[in-house]
Design a protein around this motif. Structure first.
Motif, PDB file in Angstrom:
ATOM      1  N   SER A 114       0.816  -1.216   0.000  1.00 52.41           N
ATOM      2  CA  SER A 114       0.000   0.000   0.000  1.00 52.41           C
ATOM      3  C   SER A 114       0.847   1.262   0.000  1.00 52.41           C
ATOM      4  CB  SER A 114      -0.937   0.002   1.217  1.00 52.41           C
ATOM      5  OG  SER A 114      -0.186  -0.043   2.412  1.00 52.41           O
ATOM      6  N   SER A 115       2.159   1.117   0.168  1.00 45.62           N
ATOM      7  CA  SER A 115       3.047   2.283   0.152  1.00 45.62           C
ATOM      8  C   SER A 115       4.271   1.983  -0.702  1.00 45.62           C
ATOM      9  CB  SER A 115       3.479   2.656   1.577  1.00 45.62           C
ATOM     10  OG  SER A 115       4.214   1.603   2.171  1.00 45.62           O
ATOM     11  N   LEU A 116       4.948   3.042  -1.125  1.00 47.05           N
ATOM     12  CA  LEU A 116       6.077   2.906  -2.042  1.00 47.05           C
ATOM     13  C   LEU A 116       7.230   2.135  -1.425  1.00 47.05           C
ATOM     14  CD1 LEU A 116       7.079   3.634  -4.859  1.00 47.05           C
ATOM     15  CD2 LEU A 116       7.953   5.774  -3.932  1.00 47.05           C
ATOM     16  N   HIS A 117       7.453   2.305  -0.149  1.00 48.93           N
ATOM     17  CA  HIS A 117       8.552   1.605   0.524  1.00 48.93           C
ATOM     18  C   HIS A 117       7.974   0.641   1.562  1.00 48.93           C
ATOM     19  CE1 HIS A 117      11.346   4.301  -1.446  1.00 48.93           C
ATOM     20  NE2 HIS A 117      10.613   5.323  -1.033  1.00 48.93           N
ATOM     21  N   GLY A 118       7.153  -0.259   1.090  1.00 48.26           N
ATOM     22  CA  GLY A 118       6.415  -1.140   1.988  1.00 48.26           C
ATOM     23  C   GLY A 118       6.973  -2.533   2.144  1.00 48.26           C
ATOM     24  N   GLY A 119       8.231  -2.759   1.751  1.00 50.08           N
ATOM     25  CA  GLY A 119       8.832  -4.070   1.917  1.00 50.08           C
ATOM     26  C   GLY A 119       8.674  -4.982   0.718  1.00 50.08           C
ATOM     27  N   GLN A 120       8.519  -4.412  -0.467  1.00 54.64           N
ATOM     28  CA  GLN A 120       8.306  -5.240  -1.647  1.00 54.64           C
ATOM     29  C   GLN A 120       9.479  -6.192  -1.912  1.00 54.64           C
ATOM     30  OE1 GLN A 120       7.371  -2.721  -5.002  1.00 54.64           O
ATOM     31  NE2 GLN A 120       5.258  -2.432  -4.346  1.00 54.64           N
ATOM     32  N   GLU A 121      10.690  -5.667  -1.876  1.00 56.12           N
ATOM     33  CA  GLU A 121      11.827  -6.502  -2.260  1.00 56.12           C
ATOM     34  C   GLU A 121      12.107  -7.599  -1.238  1.00 56.12           C
ATOM     35  OE1 GLU A 121      15.006  -3.800  -3.179  1.00 56.12           O
ATOM     36  OE2 GLU A 121      14.132  -3.296  -5.123  1.00 56.12           O
TER      37      GLU A 121
END
Length: 203
Positions: A114-121
């Protein structure tokens, strides 16, 4: 040759959007795509497991995994990791591991936050770990894909992603482009590895 299995869990629809876009890329490469999901789980020990999903594709079975030629695995991010329902299913695949049923099959991972730096990687990398234990061949996205350079939303070399600001499940143009590329690459790798195995060649 089995279908490309696109297995995902989605709460608000964003991860489902990624799954459907990846399936379009798989089918554009001339391969069949099989969309499957996993049931939700509850912290309530008395909660019943639903028999069928209320909407969307059927629940996955272990045979779906056994019979697929490739796997795309997707989940929303939960504290930098995959959601509990997906982890619960993955933890049930030890029988396939014992049989070596997924060895040398290509796989990719995808996620939404839900946010740009939300733990995607970290989510993508942690989702890849059990697939590596299964002996699968992990397929990311190469930087030869132009959208990986231009995206200001989702998209990583580890796998496709989506940034769902305000819980919107609408993919950006770059996100959709990367999904299509990921699906095509996965299908092409599945075909190439199948052809190689048919000829009896080792990887």
């Amino acid at each position: 040759m089995g279908p490309v299995l696109i297995l995902y869990y989605s709460r608000h629809g964003a991860t489902a959007q990624l799954a459907r876009a990846i399936s379009m890329g798989v089918e554009a490469a001339g391969h069949s795509a099989l969309l499957r999901t996993v049931p939700p789980i509850s912290s309530d020990p008395n909660a019943e497991r639903p028999d069928d999903p209320s909407q969307g594709p059927p629940y996955v079975t272990l045979d779906d995994l056994r019979d697929c030629s490739a796997l795309a695995l997707g989940s929303p991010t939960r504290f930098g990791n995959m959601a509990a329902p997906m982890k619960h299913f993955i933890d049930s695949t030890s029988g396939l591991w014992l049989d070596g049923a997924l060895i040398n099959k290509p796989a990719c991972v995808f996620t939404s936050t839900s946010s740009l730096h939300g733990g995607q990687e970290t989510t993508l990398l942690s989702m890849a770990l059990p697939l590596l234990h299964h002996g699968m061949v992990i397929a990311g996205i190469p930087y030869s894909e132009p959208a990986l350079h231009s995206t200001t939303s989702g998209g990583t070399p580890y796998g496709v992603t989506h940034v769902a600001h305000s819980n919107t499940s609408t993919l950006t143009t770059d996100e959709k482009s990367l999904c299509l590329a990921q699906g095509k690459r996965l299908a092409q790798l599945a075909s190439a590895l199948h052809a190689q195995a048919t000829k009896g060649d080792a990887l």
